[in-house]
Design a protein around this motif. Structure first.
Motif: not given
Length: 204
Positions: A83-93
């Motif tokens: 699962v992701v640890k923090q909010n991530l924007p679209r386009g993140s690598i």
């Protein structure tokens, strides 16, 4: 109670494989009227019995008064899911530091999941994600290593020789893609394999 006990025994011996698995047996219709079986009950694969998630098992009596029913079951399996640890924007690598492992019931994850960080590293997010979101394949894209119109290095190699020249990419490309490239020196269009960021390769 005899039906539930028979189903429970079948599940434990045939469907539950380790300590990370559990099960639930659904309730039978209270209006169901069955004759007492004078033979041991038989539990069988109902044809849609699954090793994980919701399905059913068949139970039948082969005694003097025969009958057959289907009993709903749910096989639960827990495993470590990314699962992701923090909010991530679209386009993140995606990097290893962007995700963590959380123990979840995968019988509920119909959209898929990842368990190994190496499967998601360097991939591109198609949309923004919030902290705690479960990563699925549909959320990810392979990053383009070459973009149409940019200058690339063309490596032409054989077993004894390697030549590097500049060219211009005529197509976008991900790792392993075959794209068209224009050689600056010869002005010829050639096909090459994308091998790294801004780098393509052809065989001599």
């Amino acid at each position: 109670e005899n039906i539930r006990s028979s189903v429970q025994h079948y599940i434990k011996n045939n469907l539950i494989q380790d300590k990370d698995s559990n099960y639930e047996i659904g309730h039978l219709d209270q209006r169901l009227k069955l004759d007492k079986c004078d033979q041991p009950l038989e539990v069988f694969d109902a044809g849609n019995t699954r090793p994980i998630g919701h399905s059913s098992l068949g139970v039948r009596c082969r005694g003097s008064k025969m009958w057959k029913i289907h009993v709903p079951i749910n096989i639960i399996r827990y495993t470590g899911v990314l699962v992701v640890k923090q909010n991530l924007p679209r386009g993140s690598i995606l990097q290893a530091s962007d995700v963590e492992t959380r123990r979840l019931d995968i019988s509920r994850l119909s959209n898929g999941y990842f368990t190994d960080k190496s499967e998601i590293l360097g991939k591109l997010l198609k949309r923004s994600l919030r902290r705690g979101d479960i990563l699925t394949n549909g959320m990810l894209d392979v990053r383009k290593l070459v973009k149409r119109g940019e200058i690339v290095t063309i490596i032409a190699s054989s077993s004894t020789l390697a030549i590097r020249v500049k060219g211009r990419a005529l197509m976008d490309g991900r790792k392993g893609d075959v794209i068209r490239v224009k050689n600056h020196s010869s002005k010829r269009e050639i096909q090459a394999i994308v091998v790294a960021t801004g780098t393509v390769k052809v065989s001599m």
